[in-house]
Design a protein around this motif. Structure first.
Motif, PDB file in Angstrom:
ATOM      1  N   ALA A   1       1.151  -1.065  -0.172  1.00 34.41           N
ATOM      2  CA  ALA A   1      -0.079  -0.013  -0.094  1.00 34.41           C
ATOM      3  C   ALA A   1       0.570   1.225   0.383  1.00 34.41           C
ATOM      4  CB  ALA A   1      -1.008  -0.267   1.449  1.00 34.41           C
ATOM      5  N   PHE A   2       0.102   2.486  -0.146  1.00 32.88           N
ATOM      6  CA  PHE A   2       0.799   3.799  -0.120  1.00 32.88           C
ATOM      7  C   PHE A   2       2.132   4.122  -0.827  1.00 32.88           C
ATOM      8  CE2 PHE A   2       0.176   2.052   4.561  1.00 32.88           C
ATOM      9  CZ  PHE A   2      -0.472   2.815   4.861  1.00 32.88           C
ATOM     10  N   HIS A   3       1.278   3.724  -2.443  1.00 36.96           N
ATOM     11  CA  HIS A   3       2.455   3.816  -3.772  1.00 36.96           C
ATOM     12  C   HIS A   3       1.819   4.109  -4.724  1.00 36.96           C
ATOM     13  CE1 HIS A   3       6.586   3.604  -5.823  1.00 36.96           C
ATOM     14  NE2 HIS A   3       5.670   2.705  -6.016  1.00 36.96           N
ATOM     15  N   SER A   4       0.318   5.008  -4.318  1.00 39.50           N
ATOM     16  CA  SER A   4      -0.843   4.964  -5.477  1.00 39.50           C
ATOM     17  C   SER A   4      -0.025   6.443  -5.972  1.00 39.50           C
ATOM     18  CB  SER A   4      -1.764   4.628  -5.094  1.00 39.50           C
ATOM     19  OG  SER A   4      -2.293   5.064  -3.719  1.00 39.50           O
ATOM     20  N   HIS A   5      -0.033   7.645  -4.724  1.00 39.12           N
ATOM     21  CA  HIS A   5      -0.054   8.868  -4.760  1.00 39.12           C
ATOM     22  C   HIS A   5       0.054   9.522  -3.107  1.00 39.12           C
ATOM     23  CE1 HIS A   5      -3.603   9.225  -2.143  1.00 39.12           C
ATOM     24  NE2 HIS A   5      -3.859   8.407  -2.344  1.00 39.12           N
ATOM     25  N   ILE A   6       0.580  11.007  -3.564  1.00 36.84           N
ATOM     26  CA  ILE A   6       0.982  11.706  -1.990  1.00 36.84           C
ATOM     27  C   ILE A   6       2.678  11.302  -2.519  1.00 36.84           C
ATOM     28  CG2 ILE A   6       0.745  12.505  -0.303  1.00 36.84           C
ATOM     29  CD1 ILE A   6      -1.806  12.415  -0.648  1.00 36.84           C
ATOM     30  N   LEU A   7       3.769  11.098  -3.492  1.00 32.11           N
ATOM     31  CA  LEU A   7       4.705  10.745  -3.689  1.00 32.11           C
ATOM     32  C   LEU A   7       5.633  11.641  -3.515  1.00 32.11           C
ATOM     33  CD1 LEU A   7       3.855   7.535  -6.217  1.00 32.11           C
ATOM     34  CD2 LEU A   7       4.227   7.236  -4.547  1.00 32.11           C
ATOM     35  N   THR A   8       5.360  12.759  -3.619  1.00 31.52           N
ATOM     36  CA  THR A   8       6.605  13.533  -3.701  1.00 31.52           C
ATOM     37  C   THR A   8       7.389  13.365  -2.315  1.00 31.52           C
ATOM     38  OG1 THR A   8       4.925  15.132  -2.851  1.00 31.52           O
ATOM     39  CG2 THR A   8       5.670  14.740  -5.309  1.00 31.52           C
ATOM     40  N   LYS A   9       6.222  13.250  -1.023  1.00 37.43           N
ATOM     41  CA  LYS A   9       6.861  13.655   0.520  1.00 37.43           C
ATOM     42  C   LYS A   9       7.663  12.542   0.526  1.00 37.43           C
ATOM     43  CE  LYS A   9       3.097  14.740   2.111  1.00 37.43           C
ATOM     44  NZ  LYS A   9       1.776  14.978   2.862  1.00 37.43           N
ATOM     45  N   LYS A  10       7.392  10.883   0.131  1.00 37.55           N
ATOM     46  CA  LYS A  10       8.655   9.972   0.335  1.00 37.55           C
ATOM     47  C   LYS A  10       9.711   9.454   0.112  1.00 37.55           C
ATOM     48  CE  LYS A  10       4.145   8.076   0.751  1.00 37.55           C
ATOM     49  NZ  LYS A  10       2.473   7.478  -0.093  1.00 37.55           N
ATOM     50  N   THR A  11      10.630   9.178   0.321  1.00 38.13           N
ATOM     51  CA  THR A  11      11.390   9.991   0.021  1.00 38.13           C
ATOM     52  C   THR A  11      12.241   7.935  -1.275  1.00 38.13           C
ATOM     53  OG1 THR A  11      12.719   7.711   1.893  1.00 38.13           O
ATOM     54  CG2 THR A  11      12.192  10.083   2.760  1.00 38.13           C
ATOM     55  N   LYS A  12      12.948   8.151  -1.796  1.00 37.20           N
ATOM     56  CA  LYS A  12      13.769   7.045  -3.454  1.00 37.20           C
ATOM     57  C   LYS A  12      13.638   6.092  -2.504  1.00 37.20           C
ATOM     58  CE  LYS A  12      16.121  10.779  -5.676  1.00 37.20           C
ATOM     59  NZ  LYS A  12      17.678  10.824  -6.394  1.00 37.20           N
ATOM     60  N   LYS A  13      14.104   6.078  -1.094  1.00 38.63           N
ATOM     61  CA  LYS A  13      13.990   4.865  -0.921  1.00 38.63           C
ATOM     62  C   LYS A  13      13.515   4.021  -0.414  1.00 38.63           C
ATOM     63  CE  LYS A  13      16.671   1.634   3.051  1.00 38.63           C
ATOM     64  NZ  LYS A  13      17.413   2.439   5.064  1.00 38.63           N
TER      65      LYS A  13
END
Length: 65
Positions: free
Chosen positions: A27-39
């Motif tokens: 989960a959590f990989h569909s949107h609001i990805l800008t604040k999540k780190t590359k790792k």
């Protein structure tokens, strides 16, 4: 008796492996990805296995025994 229908949402989200285990996506990989780190995003790409406590519920949704 009518045929039992497979849950449409479940068949899109889960897949069987060759040994009969059930694969799932993170989960959590569909949107609001800008604040999540590359790792963090990279680690969410990989598939996982459904936990043993939930296998029976998922198999029921997929009409497996």
């Amino acid at each position: 008796m009518p045929k039992i229908k497979t849950n449409s949402g479940a068949k899109k989200r889960f897949a069987l492996t060759g040994t009969g285990k059930i694969k799932r996506k993170h989960a959590f990989h569909s949107h609001i990805l800008t604040k999540k780190t590359k790792k963090r995003k990279r680690n969410l790409v990989h598939t996982g296995l459904v936990d043993t406590s939930n296998v029976s519920q998922v198999k029921e949704l997929l009409c497996l025994k």
